[in-house]
Design a protein around this motif. Structure first.
Motif, mmCIF file in Angstrom:
data_model
loop_
_atom_site.group_PDB
_atom_site.id
_atom_site.type_symbol
_atom_site.label_atom_id
_atom_site.label_comp_id
_atom_site.label_asym_id
_atom_site.label_seq_id
_atom_site.Cartn_x
_atom_site.Cartn_y
_atom_site.Cartn_z
ATOM 1 N N THR A 10 1.070 -25.796 38.616
ATOM 2 C CA THR A 10 0.347 -27.074 39.192
ATOM 3 C C THR A 10 -1.126 -27.214 38.229
ATOM 4 O OG1 THR A 10 -1.447 -24.604 40.024
ATOM 5 C CG2 THR A 10 0.484 -26.054 41.440
ATOM 6 N N ILE A 11 -1.312 -28.192 39.172
ATOM 7 C CA ILE A 11 -3.121 -28.615 38.330
ATOM 8 C C ILE A 11 -4.040 -28.505 38.972
ATOM 9 C CG2 ILE A 11 -4.435 -30.724 38.354
ATOM 10 C CD1 ILE A 11 -2.473 -32.681 38.885
ATOM 11 N N ALA A 12 -3.882 -27.500 40.016
ATOM 12 C CA ALA A 12 -5.691 -26.659 39.900
ATOM 13 C C ALA A 12 -5.504 -25.955 38.957
ATOM 14 C CB ALA A 12 -5.623 -25.880 41.197
ATOM 15 N N GLU A 13 -4.600 -25.016 38.970
ATOM 16 C CA GLU A 13 -3.764 -23.494 37.487
ATOM 17 C C GLU A 13 -4.547 -23.829 36.326
ATOM 18 O OE1 GLU A 13 -1.316 -20.860 36.113
ATOM 19 O OE2 GLU A 13 0.318 -21.970 37.831
ATOM 20 N N ALA A 14 -4.284 -25.245 35.923
ATOM 21 C CA ALA A 14 -4.199 -25.413 34.232
ATOM 22 C C ALA A 14 -5.553 -25.694 34.038
ATOM 23 C CB ALA A 14 -3.819 -26.803 34.764
ATOM 24 N N GLY A 45 -5.962 -21.154 19.302
ATOM 25 C CA GLY A 45 -6.809 -21.479 20.812
ATOM 26 C C GLY A 45 -4.931 -21.289 21.686
ATOM 27 N N THR A 46 -5.191 -22.215 23.125
ATOM 28 C CA THR A 46 -4.650 -21.701 24.220
ATOM 29 C C THR A 46 -3.947 -23.689 24.706
ATOM 30 O OG1 THR A 46 -5.048 -20.000 24.929
ATOM 31 C CG2 THR A 46 -3.595 -20.929 26.780
ATOM 32 N N LEU A 47 -2.863 -23.687 24.405
ATOM 33 C CA LEU A 47 -2.045 -24.981 24.576
ATOM 34 C C LEU A 47 -1.905 -24.848 25.914
ATOM 35 C CD1 LEU A 47 -0.139 -25.990 21.449
ATOM 36 C CD2 LEU A 47 -3.217 -26.613 21.927
ATOM 37 N N VAL A 48 -2.062 -25.255 27.433
ATOM 38 C CA VAL A 48 -1.854 -25.579 28.061
ATOM 39 C C VAL A 48 -0.520 -26.926 28.579
ATOM 40 C CG1 VAL A 48 -2.744 -25.608 30.981
ATOM 41 C CG2 VAL A 48 -4.033 -24.571 29.104
ATOM 42 N N ARG A 49 -0.135 -26.401 29.688
ATOM 43 C CA ARG A 49 1.282 -27.013 29.796
ATOM 44 C C ARG A 49 1.442 -27.458 31.242
ATOM 45 N NH1 ARG A 49 7.162 -25.483 30.570
ATOM 46 N NH2 ARG A 49 8.187 -27.969 30.284
ATOM 47 N N ILE A 50 1.826 -28.269 31.966
ATOM 48 C CA ILE A 50 1.662 -28.473 33.578
ATOM 49 C C ILE A 50 3.325 -29.360 33.456
ATOM 50 C CG2 ILE A 50 0.809 -29.964 35.385
ATOM 51 C CD1 ILE A 50 -1.991 -30.313 33.509
ATOM 52 N N ILE A 51 3.215 -28.535 34.833
ATOM 53 C CA ILE A 51 4.868 -29.024 35.288
ATOM 54 C C ILE A 51 5.166 -29.381 36.565
ATOM 55 C CG2 ILE A 51 6.272 -27.155 33.381
ATOM 56 C CD1 ILE A 51 6.788 -25.439 35.545
ATOM 57 N N ASP A 52 3.678 -28.926 37.491
ATOM 58 C CA ASP A 52 3.456 -29.790 38.920
ATOM 59 C C ASP A 52 3.810 -31.422 38.841
ATOM 60 O OD1 ASP A 52 2.305 -30.663 41.281
ATOM 61 O OD2 ASP A 52 -0.111 -29.825 40.577
ATOM 62 N N PRO A 53 5.306 -31.481 39.153
ATOM 63 C CA PRO A 53 5.434 -32.845 39.435
ATOM 64 C C PRO A 53 4.284 -34.198 39.904
ATOM 65 C CG PRO A 53 6.770 -31.536 41.071
ATOM 66 C CD PRO A 53 5.490 -30.315 40.755
#
Length: 274
Positions: A10-14, A45-53
């Motif tokens: 989800t976007i919120a998690e990211a 560092g951390t790369l944040v990937r979002i799979i939220d439609p």
């Protein structure tokens, strides 16, 4: 610590990860970020990937169009409802790059990149940010770009803008040394609604003519309330360079950009394509 990739549902998690980890970076299409990784400028560092439609949603049913920040240039080109944006999206690299390059990433691209953002600026777009700049509050893209130039950070979730009403109201032109997918010498976008045969509500924006896309307010004043004829176009060309701060880089010199700007502006206003 090596570079780590985290996938968020989800976007919120990211947003939670990005707000709590100063080393975290949002990974959209990766067209800019992966270059830093591959060339050794980003090594941890951390790369944040979002799979939220919702991050890749396109909503074109109303008077305002809404695009998720994860929408790619290829997705825009595949949408008939977004045909007026096809010249801008189609100017971004080749097919492989367009399948990855996102709207959100383009908003952060440094000059001479960021041509799609030039179109958004001309369309009076607003961006919604999940974190930073007030969080969740839509703000004008012009305000967002001013904050970005000052070094501000934000996580863009979507972009909204009014649908152009008339055929030909929106225009886009890109000048590059390698056509059709080269890096910009400059780009120009214009939204020129007409009322009674006169320009009403002109918005004109440039790319590669300042550190971020910038409005051409002198040109807007020259066009507002006028018939778009030879005299008006000539006045707009005279005002073309007002407020610009082009750089000298591997693509073009500051002098060259200033010299060719009025030429390309005149062609755009005269109805020539990119």
């Amino acid at each position: 610590m090596p570079v780590e990739v985290r996938t968020c549902q989800t976007i919120a998690e990211a947003a939670s990860i990005l707000s709590g980890d100063r080393t975290a970076r949002l990974f959209g299409g990766g067209t800019l970020l992966m270059r830093d990784v591959n060339e050794g400028r980003l090594t941890e560092g951390t790369l944040v990937r979002i799979i939220d439609p919702a991050f890749r949603q396109i909503a074109t049913g109303g008077a305002r169009i809404e695009l998720g920040a994860g929408v790619t240039m290829a997705m825009i080109l595949a949408s008939r409802d977004l045909a007026f944006l096809h010249p801008a999206a189609g100017s971004i690299g080749g097919p492989a790059l367009r399948s990855a390059a996102t709207i959100g990433g383009n908003l952060f691209a440094e000059a001479p990149y960021g041509d799609f953002t030039v179109a958004l600026l001309a369309l009076d777009a607003h961006v919604t940010l999940q974190a930073g700049y007030g969080g969740g509050r839509p703000i004008p893209v012009e305000e967002f770009l001013a904050g970005r130039e000052r070094g501000g950070q934000g996580f863009v979730t979507s972009v909204t803008f009014p649908r152009p009403q008339g055929a030909g109201d929106f225009r886009f032109r890109k000048a590059s040394r390698v056509r059709p997918k080269g890096i910009s010498v400059l780009s120009i976008a214009a939204h020129l609604p007409m009322s009674g045969g006169r320009v009403a509500g002109a918005r004109v924006a440039y790319g590669a003519m300042a550190p971020t896309p910038v409005r051409a307010k002198g040109v807007e004043r020259a066009l507002e309330g006028r018939v778009l004829d030879t005299a008006t176009i000539g006045a707009a060309r005279q005002a073309a360079g007002e407020g610009t701060r082009p750089a000298t880089d591997a693509i073009a010199s500051e002098w060259y950009r200033r010299e060719v700007l009025p030429v390309h502006l005149g062609r755009l206003l005269g109805g020539e394509g990119r």
